[in-house]
Write a protein that holds these residues in place. Sequence first.
Motif, PDB file in Angstrom:
ATOM      1  N   PRO A 151       7.064 -13.851   1.945  1.00 41.12           N
ATOM      2  CA  PRO A 151       6.365 -13.586   0.827  1.00 41.12           C
ATOM      3  C   PRO A 151       5.618 -12.292   1.015  1.00 41.12           C
ATOM      4  O   PRO A 151       5.342 -11.784   1.981  1.00 41.12           O
ATOM      5  N   ALA A 152       5.363 -11.448  -0.238  1.00 40.68           N
ATOM      6  CA  ALA A 152       4.720 -10.189  -0.183  1.00 40.68           C
ATOM      7  C   ALA A 152       3.405 -10.281  -0.048  1.00 40.68           C
ATOM      8  O   ALA A 152       2.494 -11.332  -0.216  1.00 40.68           O
ATOM      9  N   LYS A 153       2.861  -9.170   0.634  1.00 38.78           N
ATOM     10  CA  LYS A 153       1.431  -9.320   1.002  1.00 38.78           C
ATOM     11  C   LYS A 153       0.971  -7.620   0.261  1.00 38.78           C
ATOM     12  O   LYS A 153       1.245  -6.693   0.794  1.00 38.78           O
ATOM     13  N   LYS A 154       0.126  -7.895  -0.805  1.00 40.67           N
ATOM     14  CA  LYS A 154      -0.423  -6.610  -1.611  1.00 40.67           C
ATOM     15  C   LYS A 154       0.673  -5.660  -1.728  1.00 40.67           C
ATOM     16  O   LYS A 154       0.614  -4.467  -1.229  1.00 40.67           O
ATOM     17  N   SER A 206      21.166  -5.037  13.464  1.00 39.35           N
ATOM     18  CA  SER A 206      20.006  -5.170  12.245  1.00 39.35           C
ATOM     19  C   SER A 206      18.734  -5.156  12.707  1.00 39.35           C
ATOM     20  O   SER A 206      18.223  -5.139  13.734  1.00 39.35           O
ATOM     21  N   ILE A 207      17.972  -5.046  11.485  1.00 44.44           N
ATOM     22  CA  ILE A 207      16.612  -5.031  11.874  1.00 44.44           C
ATOM     23  C   ILE A 207      15.606  -5.448  10.590  1.00 44.44           C
ATOM     24  O   ILE A 207      16.191  -5.361   9.459  1.00 44.44           O
ATOM     25  N   SER A 208      14.525  -6.130  10.614  1.00 43.62           N
ATOM     26  CA  SER A 208      13.895  -6.254   9.556  1.00 43.62           C
ATOM     27  C   SER A 208      12.526  -5.312   9.443  1.00 43.62           C
ATOM     28  O   SER A 208      12.151  -4.871  10.473  1.00 43.62           O
ATOM     29  N   LEU A 209      12.200  -4.775   8.330  1.00 41.74           N
ATOM     30  CA  LEU A 209      11.204  -3.819   8.267  1.00 41.74           C
ATOM     31  C   LEU A 209      10.255  -3.789   6.906  1.00 41.74           C
ATOM     32  O   LEU A 209      10.798  -4.673   6.120  1.00 41.74           O
ATOM     33  N   LYS A 210       8.955  -3.284   7.113  1.00 44.01           N
ATOM     34  CA  LYS A 210       8.184  -3.325   5.875  1.00 44.01           C
ATOM     35  C   LYS A 210       8.481  -2.023   5.216  1.00 44.01           C
ATOM     36  O   LYS A 210       8.448  -1.040   5.456  1.00 44.01           O
ATOM     37  N   ALA A 211       7.997  -2.648   3.719  1.00 43.21           N
ATOM     38  CA  ALA A 211       8.203  -1.420   2.711  1.00 43.21           C
ATOM     39  C   ALA A 211       7.528  -1.891   1.414  1.00 43.21           C
ATOM     40  O   ALA A 211       7.304  -3.041   1.367  1.00 43.21           O
ATOM     41  N   LYS A 212       7.142  -0.868   0.838  1.00 40.35           N
ATOM     42  CA  LYS A 212       6.461  -1.299  -0.688  1.00 40.35           C
ATOM     43  C   LYS A 212       7.223  -1.041  -2.004  1.00 40.35           C
ATOM     44  O   LYS A 212       6.853   0.069  -2.565  1.00 40.35           O
TER      45      LYS A 212
END
Length: 600
Positions: free
Chosen positions: A220-223, A265-271
């Motif tokens: 889930p997204a956070k802000k 592969s990689i998971s990363l945060k973005a907006k």
Amino acid sequence: MRKLLSTSLLLIASGLWAVAQEVPQVANVMARQTTSLNGAWNYIVDVQEEGYYDYRMNPTRWGFFINAKPQRPEDLIEYDFDKNPTLQVPGDWNTQDERLFFYEGTVWYKKSFDFHPQEGRRTLLYFGAVNYDAHVYVNGRKAGHHIGGFTPFNFDVTDLIKDGENVVIVKVDNKRHAEAVPTQIFDWWNYGGITRDVCLISVEPLYIENYKLLLDKTVPAKKGVRQLHFSVKLNKAEAGKTVTLRIPELKVSQQVMTADDGTASISLKAKPQLWSPETPILYKVEIQLGQETLKDEIGFRTIETRGKQILLNGQPIFLKGISIHEEKPNGGGRANSTEDAHTLLSWAKELGCNYVRLAHYPHNEYAIREAERMGMLVWSEIPCYWTIAWKNPDTYANAERQLTDMILRDQNRANIIIWSVANETPHSPERDVFLSKLAKHARQLDDSRLISMAMEVTSASNYHNKLQDNMNEYVDVVSFNQYIGWYRDVNDAPKMSWEIPYEKPVIISEFGGGARYGLHGEKNQRWTEEFQENLYKENTAMLDKIEGLAGTTPWILKDFRSPRRVLTGIQDYYNRKGLFSDKGEKKKAFYVLKDWYATK
Ligand code: GCU
């Protein structure tokens, strides 16, 4: 031996020289270093495959693929590509040479061109699509063979290509077969030829074969901060190779290291701002390996179901769609450009659509990317259509290959929300095994999208319609075609009731009826615009009563060519169920659907 040939031709014919091989489809060809081979190709119509078999029907080594020229006065060569007319590639032969309008068989294509391969690099020969059976030769030697008319394929021809003049020859055969995919009968024109782009791709010996970048809907997204998932596959199983992912607008710059199998592969945060029909936002993405950088434009969105709802970016959406065949907007012929797609999709936009069903086979990449830019959601499908040879393992392998290639080509397109594995297939245990395997395969390749197929109403009596299909458990969306008001129950739509015993969203993947543009009369007079108009009024009112209806794609945007439509003066080899005529003229029913979609 029937033909007298010189030593060099004998050497080529014996194929002793070099070999080529088919390599997995390379993604995002448009961003690669390419040399286009589009344009005029000489062609030979070869009804009896004289250029491939000898008079004992054994494949011959002296075939047209040698592109032989008499070396000595006594040499006997009974063909000469350079004396022959040309066909435009990409394009079908049916609308370019009126003698070939109905033609189904072999046509040989020949292209001569200069090419200077770069030192130390590999050369791939890429085809966007060839309908249906393609034998490919480079400088007289076999590069490879491919079947399937609507997905890309490529061969590594580094060892066949020369520095200087080169010749590519393709034997194209669009004959229909029971064990093929699609099978022998289908309600669209069997356009033959090299129907999509052809090019040479220059790559490093180690290159990025494919990649996938998408929003991870499980987090889930956070802000507004979301989790992206990036994976990449090199052409070789090499470990320790650094691949860099950059999304400048999202301030993303990440490096990954390949494992033994050449993947990472990689998971990363973005907006990111999310892609949607209203906001079809695409981000510039760069993927670098060594000196090579692949550029792409990718959007981020989530698609899922909740009970009978389809959720786009977490919000319920009604799919206001229309079905489209891959035919040029005016007249006939395979569509194969951004311009063709833009015109067709603009017509769909005029209807008020946010979604299109690209039937019944993967359409060209230009169409998918243009739909993505225009904010049009897409249902993409493989041609497992009607009575496929379910028991034949080669048929299954062919269908699975087409499904794989469809997904690998378009897996980064945000607008594609549904993979469809079939259309109107007769129930049987063999069919169930075949289609359930395909559905599982699609989910295994891509669990970020919805899986479906176009089913059929299973029983209808006393105006009560039931859908019962074992495939319901393998799909995320229950879709079916119904032709109330046309193939049955004329004017009875208002009386209909529905039983769809599945807790899943429902899409009516086809409904509609035919009309000849400009033919007017009473609303019960077949083929008049008034009949079609009335059918749409009754059907849309009926659809409003279907519980869990999450969308529809009426059949069809535009009248399209079909060899099954032979009613002179009305059909003239066109299926007339379009809301637009084959010349782009709007029929009265167009406005009924437009008004209905305005209420959605
Ligand atoms: C079928 C089929 C279409 C066809 C249409 C029609 O449902 O899926 O390919 O063209 O009906 O009969 O017009």
